[in-house]
Motif scaffolding. Sequence first.
Motif, PDB file in Angstrom:
ATOM      1  N   PRO A  15      52.173  28.010  45.930  1.00 15.10           N
ATOM      2  CA  PRO A  15      51.437  29.278  45.882  1.00 15.10           C
ATOM      3  C   PRO A  15      51.614  29.977  44.534  1.00 15.10           C
ATOM      4  O   PRO A  15      50.665  30.554  43.991  1.00 15.10           O
ATOM      5  CB  PRO A  15      52.063  30.092  47.020  1.00 15.10           C
ATOM      6  N   ALA A  16      52.820  29.889  43.954  1.00 16.49           N
ATOM      7  CA  ALA A  16      53.066  30.552  42.660  1.00 16.49           C
ATOM      8  C   ALA A  16      52.170  29.967  41.570  1.00 16.49           C
ATOM      9  O   ALA A  16      51.623  30.698  40.734  1.00 16.49           O
ATOM     10  CB  ALA A  16      54.548  30.413  42.283  1.00 16.49           C
ATOM     11  N   ALA A  17      52.009  28.643  41.591  1.00 14.75           N
ATOM     12  CA  ALA A  17      51.173  27.996  40.566  1.00 14.75           C
ATOM     13  C   ALA A  17      49.707  28.415  40.742  1.00 14.75           C
ATOM     14  O   ALA A  17      48.998  28.645  39.758  1.00 14.75           O
ATOM     15  CB  ALA A  17      51.315  26.481  40.667  1.00 14.75           C
ATOM     16  N   ILE A  18      49.275  28.521  41.987  1.00 14.86           N
ATOM     17  CA  ILE A  18      47.880  28.918  42.228  1.00 14.86           C
ATOM     18  C   ILE A  18      47.666  30.361  41.771  1.00 14.86           C
ATOM     19  O   ILE A  18      46.675  30.688  41.127  1.00 14.86           O
ATOM     20  CB  ILE A  18      47.524  28.756  43.722  1.00 14.86           C
ATOM     21  N   CYS A  19      48.643  31.222  42.084  1.00 14.70           N
ATOM     22  CA  CYS A  19      48.542  32.630  41.642  1.00 14.70           C
ATOM     23  C   CYS A  19      48.468  32.705  40.126  1.00 14.70           C
ATOM     24  O   CYS A  19      47.676  33.481  39.575  1.00 14.70           O
ATOM     25  CB  CYS A  19      49.751  33.429  42.124  1.00 14.70           C
TER      26      CYS A  19
END
Length: 177
Positions: free
Chosen positions: A164-168
Amino acid sequence: MTKQILSAAQKNIILIGFMGVGKTTVSAKLGPMLRRKTVDTDQLISERLQMSIPEIFERRGEPFFRSVEHALLSELQPLSGLIIACGGGVVLRADNRNLLRRMGTVVLLTAKAETIYRRISMRTDLPLLRGHMTLSHIQSMQNKRDRLYRETADLTLATDGQSPAAICAEIAALIRP
Ligand code: S3P
């Protein structure tokens, strides 16, 4: 290719995509990151009606849920600067697709059916998959919806193998500060 700069700072960022692509998780992380308020349409509907999503489907039926979902989008339309995580079926109605496109930058999160199945196979809060929690059913629902998601989205991000952090971080990089 994605357009480099997708939205003015105060436009809404709207997350769409199939169940299990991570819309709720990503919006909860992206909100504090971009200092924006988040709205999760399913959560808000559930709070307002004081019923879980499966209960709403069971007691009032899907058409009722879809009309509440549409009314909520119409209510959100004049607002700006939000991150809005939509339920997976929001694109089923043409009027919702038109509304969403007017409301801000629409980000489609995708995942392969296998990834989705792995993420959601143990969940019991997804009424449309109750009793049909199989890879082939997920695949067939995805096939039916794919065109609707893509025609609504301004940009598409594949979430397979991504945190999720990479997508954000990817979304944040595409939004004008
Ligand atoms: C639905 C997706 C769900 C919820 C309802 C219907 C759908 O939201 O709105 O169960 O039709 O795809 P999530 O995508 O947030 O799970």
